[in-house]
Design a protein around this motif. Structure first.
Motif, PDB file in Angstrom:
ATOM      1  N   GLU A  36      20.090 -57.516   8.828  1.00 22.30           N
ATOM      2  CA  GLU A  36      20.323 -57.634   7.388  1.00 22.30           C
ATOM      3  C   GLU A  36      19.266 -56.834   6.730  1.00 22.30           C
ATOM      4  O   GLU A  36      19.426 -56.494   5.514  1.00 22.30           O
ATOM      5  N   HIS A  37      18.221 -56.303   7.345  1.00 26.67           N
ATOM      6  CA  HIS A  37      17.293 -55.472   6.697  1.00 26.67           C
ATOM      7  C   HIS A  37      17.576 -54.010   7.173  1.00 26.67           C
ATOM      8  O   HIS A  37      16.460 -53.279   6.875  1.00 26.67           O
ATOM      9  N   ILE A  38      18.720 -53.677   7.595  1.00 26.05           N
ATOM     10  CA  ILE A  38      18.992 -52.252   7.851  1.00 26.05           C
ATOM     11  C   ILE A  38      20.186 -52.006   7.267  1.00 26.05           C
ATOM     12  O   ILE A  38      21.305 -52.535   7.126  1.00 26.05           O
ATOM     13  N   ALA A  39      19.973 -50.431   6.652  1.00 24.85           N
ATOM     14  CA  ALA A  39      21.098 -50.087   5.671  1.00 24.85           C
ATOM     15  C   ALA A  39      21.296 -48.591   6.242  1.00 24.85           C
ATOM     16  O   ALA A  39      20.534 -47.924   6.524  1.00 24.85           O
ATOM     17  N   CYS A  40      22.688 -47.921   6.055  1.00 26.81           N
ATOM     18  CA  CYS A  40      22.753 -46.560   6.330  1.00 26.81           C
ATOM     19  C   CYS A  40      24.009 -46.075   5.619  1.00 26.81           C
ATOM     20  O   CYS A  40      24.787 -47.099   4.978  1.00 26.81           O
ATOM     21  N   SER A  41      24.125 -44.760   5.227  1.00 29.20           N
ATOM     22  CA  SER A  41      24.946 -44.323   4.090  1.00 29.20           C
ATOM     23  C   SER A  41      25.320 -43.017   4.804  1.00 29.20           C
ATOM     24  O   SER A  41      24.520 -42.407   5.527  1.00 29.20           O
ATOM     25  N   ASP A  42      26.562 -42.648   4.668  1.00 29.54           N
ATOM     26  CA  ASP A  42      27.159 -41.547   5.370  1.00 29.54           C
ATOM     27  C   ASP A  42      28.635 -41.597   4.364  1.00 29.54           C
ATOM     28  O   ASP A  42      29.220 -42.299   4.263  1.00 29.54           O
ATOM     29  N   PRO A  43      28.845 -39.950   4.283  1.00 28.54           N
ATOM     30  CA  PRO A  43      30.141 -39.764   3.672  1.00 28.54           C
ATOM     31  C   PRO A  43      31.505 -39.908   4.779  1.00 28.54           C
ATOM     32  O   PRO A  43      32.533 -40.196   4.189  1.00 28.54           O
ATOM     33  N   SER A  44      31.023 -39.851   6.053  1.00 23.81           N
ATOM     34  CA  SER A  44      32.091 -40.006   6.740  1.00 23.81           C
ATOM     35  C   SER A  44      32.372 -41.537   7.196  1.00 23.81           C
ATOM     36  O   SER A  44      31.596 -42.253   7.870  1.00 23.81           O
ATOM     37  N   GLU A  45      33.635 -41.997   7.215  1.00 22.14           N
ATOM     38  CA  GLU A  45      33.970 -43.251   7.577  1.00 22.14           C
ATOM     39  C   GLU A  45      33.854 -43.458   8.953  1.00 22.14           C
ATOM     40  O   GLU A  45      33.692 -44.500   9.122  1.00 22.14           O
TER      41      GLU A  45
END
Length: 64
Positions: A36-45
């Protein structure tokens, strides 16, 4: 090696959910870092889906 839960309030976010980010996320989770303390973003689904399979991390298609 036994999994030991890491107690922290620090959040880690990855811009990009490619192979390197997923390897780092997997290592953090294996060492007991809270998902719950880790996040990531990426335009690729597809990349986001692969990252989400590692654990209950937060994913986003936007860096905002």
């Amino acid at each position: 090696m036994s999994k030991q839960l890491i107690q922290t309030s620090a959040r880690i976010a990855f811009i990009g959910a490619g192979n390197m980010a997923r390897s780092l996320i997997g290592g953090l989770l294996t060492r007991g870092y809270p998902a719950e303390h880790i996040a990531c973003s990426d335009p690729s689904e597809a990349s986001l889906e692969a990252a989400a399979q590692l654990g209950a991390i937060t994913t986003s298609s936007s860096n905002a």
